[in-house]
Design a protein around this motif. Structure first.
Motif, PDB file in Angstrom:
ATOM      1  N   CYS A  91      47.416  49.242  44.110  1.00  0.00           N
ATOM      2  CA  CYS A  91      48.420  48.707  43.532  1.00  0.00           C
ATOM      3  C   CYS A  91      49.486  49.247  44.412  1.00  0.00           C
ATOM      4  N   CYS A  94      51.264  52.151  42.394  1.00  0.00           N
ATOM      5  CA  CYS A  94      51.044  53.570  42.080  1.00  0.00           C
ATOM      6  C   CYS A  94      49.624  53.807  42.915  1.00  0.00           C
ATOM      7  N   CYS A 112      48.865  46.191  39.857  1.00  0.00           N
ATOM      8  CA  CYS A 112      48.666  46.453  38.991  1.00  0.00           C
ATOM      9  C   CYS A 112      49.319  45.591  37.037  1.00  0.00           C
ATOM     10  N   CYS A 115      52.062  48.051  36.854  1.00  0.00           N
ATOM     11  CA  CYS A 115      53.172  48.097  37.663  1.00  0.00           C
ATOM     12  C   CYS A 115      53.714  46.155  37.632  1.00  0.00           C
TER      13      CYS A 115
END
Ligand SMILES: [Zn+2]
Length: 122
Positions: A91, A94, A112, A115
């Motif tokens: 991601c 994050c 992801c 997010c």
């Protein structure tokens, strides 16, 4: 980490998509030029206005589709660049691993699901 065979398959999908989008964009560029020359070749005023109206509409529709295709192509190219950089499948926000199921559904995904949902709710 993504398995090598998953990465290969996703890379092949992205490369095929890149080729398809590049062709689509080339087509829009060609159509755009043809439409322009059709309009300028018309002399009758009323027909000219009508043609120009529909040609403008068609051009604008093409432009929107072309822009969408360009944006998709940019995302596909970014994903291929991340594969080269070894960052693919994590991601962008994050750093979590993006599940392979998600990548199979959306190979150009760079966030992801969590997010992505956060970004969309902003
Ligand atoms: Zn994330």
């Amino acid at each position: 980490m993504l398995a090598a065979k998953d990465l290969d398959a996703l890379k092949a999908t992205l490369e095929a998509e890149r080729e398809r989008l590049a062709k689509e964009i080339a087509e829009y560029e060609r159509d755009g030029r043809e439409t322009l020359s059709d309009v300028s070749g018309e002399n009758n005023y009323r027909d000219h206005m009508a043609d120009q109206g529909s040609a403008t509409f068609a051009r604008e529709l093409d432009k929107t589709l072309e822009e969408n295709a360009r944006e998709s192509l940019a995302r596909v190219e970014a994903a291929l660049a991340r594969i080269e950089a070894g960052e693919y499948g994590t991601c962008r926000r994050c750093g979590a691993e993006i599940p392979v199921e998600r990548l199979r559904a959306v190979p150009e995904a760079e966030l992801c699901v969590t997010c992505k949902a956060q970004e969309e709710s902003l």
